[in-house]
Each structure stands twice: as C-alpha cells, then as structure tokens.
Design a protein around this motif. Sequence first.
Motif, PDB file in Angstrom:
ATOM      1  N   ASP A 150      -4.695  -1.043 -12.045  1.00 34.88           N
ATOM      2  CA  ASP A 150      -5.386   0.227 -12.271  1.00 34.88           C
ATOM      3  C   ASP A 150      -4.521   1.431 -11.908  1.00 34.88           C
ATOM      4  O   ASP A 150      -4.995   2.572 -11.971  1.00 34.88           O
ATOM      5  CB  ASP A 150      -6.693   0.263 -11.468  1.00 34.88           C
ATOM      6  CG  ASP A 150      -6.434   0.077  -9.966  1.00 34.88           C
ATOM      7  OD1 ASP A 150      -5.349  -0.410  -9.603  1.00 34.88           O
ATOM      8  OD2 ASP A 150      -7.333   0.418  -9.176  1.00 34.88           O
ATOM      9  N   ALA A 151      -3.276   1.183 -11.487  1.00 36.08           N
ATOM     10  CA  ALA A 151      -2.394   2.287 -11.123  1.00 36.08           C
ATOM     11  C   ALA A 151      -1.914   3.000 -12.384  1.00 36.08           C
ATOM     12  O   ALA A 151      -1.510   2.367 -13.361  1.00 36.08           O
ATOM     13  CB  ALA A 151      -1.203   1.771 -10.324  1.00 36.08           C
ATOM     14  N   SER A 152      -1.955   4.327 -12.392  1.00 34.27           N
ATOM     15  CA  SER A 152      -1.564   5.116 -13.542  1.00 34.27           C
ATOM     16  C   SER A 152      -0.041   5.197 -13.655  1.00 34.27           C
ATOM     17  O   SER A 152       0.680   5.189 -12.650  1.00 34.27           O
ATOM     18  CB  SER A 152      -2.148   6.520 -13.441  1.00 34.27           C
ATOM     19  OG  SER A 152      -1.663   7.341 -14.480  1.00 34.27           O
ATOM     20  N   THR A 153       0.434   5.284 -14.896  1.00 36.44           N
ATOM     21  CA  THR A 153       1.874   5.427 -15.125  1.00 36.44           C
ATOM     22  C   THR A 153       2.396   6.728 -14.547  1.00 36.44           C
ATOM     23  O   THR A 153       3.535   6.799 -14.053  1.00 36.44           O
ATOM     24  CB  THR A 153       2.160   5.379 -16.629  1.00 36.44           C
ATOM     25  OG1 THR A 153       1.636   4.156 -17.164  1.00 36.44           O
ATOM     26  CG2 THR A 153       3.653   5.441 -16.907  1.00 36.44           C
TER      27      THR A 153
ATOM     28  N   SER B 173      -4.333  -8.738   1.068  1.00 32.28           N
ATOM     29  CA  SER B 173      -3.051  -8.077   1.280  1.00 32.28           C
ATOM     30  C   SER B 173      -3.278  -6.573   1.352  1.00 32.28           C
ATOM     31  O   SER B 173      -4.375  -6.078   1.062  1.00 32.28           O
ATOM     32  CB  SER B 173      -2.064  -8.410   0.148  1.00 32.28           C
ATOM     33  OG  SER B 173      -2.598  -7.991  -1.086  1.00 32.28           O
ATOM     34  N   GLU B 174      -2.231  -5.862   1.753  1.00 30.14           N
ATOM     35  CA  GLU B 174      -2.364  -4.423   1.958  1.00 30.14           C
ATOM     36  C   GLU B 174      -2.675  -3.665   0.672  1.00 30.14           C
ATOM     37  O   GLU B 174      -3.306  -2.606   0.709  1.00 30.14           O
ATOM     38  CB  GLU B 174      -1.074  -3.868   2.586  1.00 30.14           C
ATOM     39  CG  GLU B 174      -0.820  -4.377   4.004  1.00 30.14           C
ATOM     40  CD  GLU B 174       0.486  -3.851   4.555  1.00 30.14           C
ATOM     41  OE1 GLU B 174       1.270  -3.276   3.752  1.00 30.14           O
ATOM     42  OE2 GLU B 174       0.734  -4.007   5.781  1.00 30.14           O
ATOM     43  N   ASP B 175      -2.230  -4.174  -0.476  1.00 30.95           N
ATOM     44  CA  ASP B 175      -2.463  -3.455  -1.728  1.00 30.95           C
ATOM     45  C   ASP B 175      -3.632  -4.014  -2.521  1.00 30.95           C
ATOM     46  O   ASP B 175      -3.763  -3.750  -3.713  1.00 30.95           O
ATOM     47  CB  ASP B 175      -1.201  -3.485  -2.595  1.00 30.95           C
ATOM     48  CG  ASP B 175      -0.753  -4.912  -2.891  1.00 30.95           C
ATOM     49  OD1 ASP B 175      -1.302  -5.845  -2.266  1.00 30.95           O
ATOM     50  OD2 ASP B 175       0.132  -5.081  -3.740  1.00 30.95           O
ATOM     51  N   GLY B 176      -4.505  -4.813  -1.892  1.00 31.00           N
ATOM     52  CA  GLY B 176      -5.704  -5.283  -2.560  1.00 31.00           C
ATOM     53  C   GLY B 176      -5.969  -6.749  -2.289  1.00 31.00           C
ATOM     54  O   GLY B 176      -5.192  -7.443  -1.610  1.00 31.00           O
TER      55      GLY B 176
END
Length: 503
Positions: free
Chosen positions: A362-365, A481-484
């Motif tokens: 879901d991270a935007s470019t 984990s830390e990023d999800g």
Amino acid sequence: MDPMLTPAGLRAVPELSYLTAINVARYRAIMKFIYMEYQRLKYWLRPEEIYEGVQAWGVLEGYTQEQCLSDLESLKAWGNLASRHDGGRALSVEEYMRKKSQYLLTPYAIEIERMLEALEKVKGYGGSLETTYFDTITACIHEIRLSAMEFETGEALRNWEKLYEAFKTMHENAADFIASIHSIQAEEMMATEGFLALKDNLVNYLQHFVKGLQNGAYKIEGQLQRIGDGLRDAYLEKVLADELGKPRLEEGKSPDELRVELQQGWDNLKRWFIGDEQELSELTLLERATKEAIAKVVRSAVRLQERRRGGMSRRNDLESLGRKFAQLDSLEEAHKLAAYVFGLFPSRHLQGLDERGTERTDASTWDEMPNVRLIRTRSRKRSNRSSAEPMRNYAAKRESYREQLLQQLEEERAFVEQMRELGKVRISDMPLLKSKERMRLLQWIGRCTATASKAFITADGYRISLVIPGDEAEEDAILRSEDGNLMMRNYTIEVAGGEAAHG
C-alpha cells in the motif's frame, strides 16, 4: 515411398527437337494443324491435306509441298508422327508402289501440343483459394471409412479419381494464388492508389479461405488419422483391381508400378494434411502463408493511406486549433485541450533495479526515495576536451561497498545466532522481527521448500531446516515485524550447528 529413378527417366527427349530446330515455324505450323484435326477426331491425315491446311493460314511464304513432305519425315524421325502406307486409292501398280503415307500424332506429341496450348493461355500465376474442394475430399474420405470394404466393382476407382483430382486441383490452385500475391506484378499493383478499392475484397477473400481451411481441412486431418494401414491397403487394392479391369488396347503400367503410384498418391495426401516427423504439414504451411498474405495486403494499404495523408495540407486544421487555444482563459484548460488533441508525449523507459525502502503493497510510489540514473547523450558529435582527464579512482567506492557488505554479513550472522539460540521455533512463537530479519526469514523458507530435504547449510556451517505442518494442523499463524504483520502457514524452523560443529 518415392518412385524409383530409372535410366529411362533420364533419356533425351527427341520429340522436343522441333521446338528448337532451324525451321521451327514450319514444324510448329504442321504440328498445330495435325493437333487441331486430332481434336476434331480426325486422326490419319494425308500430306496433301496437311499442306493445304498450313497454306490456308498464310503464315509461311514460299512453302512448297516438297518441303512439307520433308518436314513430315523429319517429324517422324524425331518421334512426333507415326505413318502408314496409303494405297487404298491407287489406280495402277505404279501409283501403288509410289511411296504415299498417312500421318498420325504420337502420344508424346499430343502431350507436348497440349502443354504448348496451355502455355499460350498463361497470363500470370492465376490460381484460386476455394474451400469447396475440402467438402469433396471430406465426403470421399468419409465414404472410404464407412464403405471401403463394401465397394462394388468400379466404385473404388471412381472414389479415388474424385478424391485425388480435388486434392490436386486444390493444392495447385492455392499454390499458384499465393505465388501470385508475391509476384512482381502484384507488388507493383499494391503500390498504386487503385489497390485501396480492392483491399477489402481481397482481405475478406483470404479470411474466408482461412476460416474454411480451419473448419474443413482439420476435419480431413482427423478422418485420415482414423484410417489404419489395413483399411488403407484394402482400399488401394480395390482401386488397383478396378484400374486393371479396364480394357486396354495398348501396353500400360504393370500392377506393381500402379500399386506404387497409388501408395505414393495416398502418402502425398496424408503428408499434405498431417505432415511427418521431419517437417510440418502443407496444410499448416498454407494457413501460415495465407495469414502472411493478409498481413502483407494490410501493410500495403496502410502505406498507401499514410502516403495519401502525408500529401494533405493541415494548415486549416492547425489554424482552427490555434484559435481554440487562444480562446482559453487558463493554463489548466490549455493542458486539458492539449491532452485531448496530442495525447501523451513519447515516454522513455529506464531499466534497472529499484532500491525500495519497504515491501508494503500500500506504499505510494511518490513516498519512495528517487533512484538516480545517469543518462548518456545520444549525440554523435564528439565534445572537444580541452585537457586530458585523469584516471578515475574507485578505491573509495570499493571500500564503501566492502564495509556495506561486511555489515550485511554481520547482521546475518547475528540473526542466525539468535535463531540458533531459539532452537526449534514456530512462526506463531517468533518474536517481533525487524524488516530485514523478516525478509531473511522468508528467504530461508523459500530455499528450504525448494529442496527435497527441506533444509540447507549456510556458508558458516549452520544447518537450517523447515518442518511443514500437515493438513490437519492448526490454523495459519501471523509473522509479526516492524513494517507489518504477515499471515502464513505455521512452519517450524530449526537452526543448528555452526563453525564449531564442523571444527
């Protein structure tokens, strides 16, 4: 199998000598007249009749009857004419004994004149793409499959002649038509403006043939594959028996020669529709050639249309478009109008490895850090260098890369040691991992599942093994984990050994 080549097949053909002789016009006129009389069912001709017939055309000046007699004897010597003594109208012994003959065309000469008659009508490749031949072939093969063993006398030969004549005509017409599309005359015609009026009809004609080819020809292929060797041999034997049962006044081919000829014809039919192990079938090649012809016609039409458009003036259109831009009040509206009129400007595609900071989908470019790419100029002009450039030193870059690699190896060793201390651990019991640790763990799982032993050994001697839960095991676990969080199967991972173990 292929027919055997015998010395008789390599002999000279003296019957063709009159086509290249010095007095070729006289010989051609005589042979033409005798052949025309043969078509009128008048076979034996006297020299007087031949001479009068040739003279009636008025194409040979100063031609005498003695020359005609000499030419007839030359044609007889070459094998184009046969003669017999004509003494039926003699009124005295002396007149009977005087040499008088009647002349008849030989079989070779008849075929040569037929060939010359056909050559005179040739105006190009000709040919056609007809799908009706497929219906005839399908009906004949279907009749063979159902009734070959029950054919009455003469029915097998009738079926074979109908089948092979349709196959031969279809193949020759299709080959001639495809060749005509690639001829020089067709190339010149496709470059003219008048070709645009024919383009649609020609494309529809080719497409109709391709559809008929796919619908009819592949049915024939399936039916041929269902005819076994036993049924084929029985059918060809019936055809051979019908052929030998014809009354013949002349010596013809032997039964073995006819049997080989029929077998060769059947093999040609089967190879055309089915092919063999060495090469594709002629059916596949014809379909491919027809599709290529369609593409060629379309390309030629597109080139003509582009050439026609290239000569048109766009001044009025551009002036009207310029006035519309001038009437706009804002730059935003001008951008929208330009997008409708011109579309997207040409883009450039840059290949390379993107260095992403996260694996989140879901991270935007736009939130990612830019990747800098150095683009070299495409200009062919060489820049004038005022002075020589020094040799480039990459020592600092290599040292930086070395430190980065050592740090990465150290982090990997620390994670391996951490997992070794945990021993056997399930995914559900794993502690909170960092982003790099989570990626390294997923790499381990991938390497383990790719091997039969479900394990592998690292460079430092650690053995990492994986236990896959069965179908009756508990529900999926969550890897934190830390990023999800990642939902996955509840694997069991074990790290054992190390450098000490191998020491």
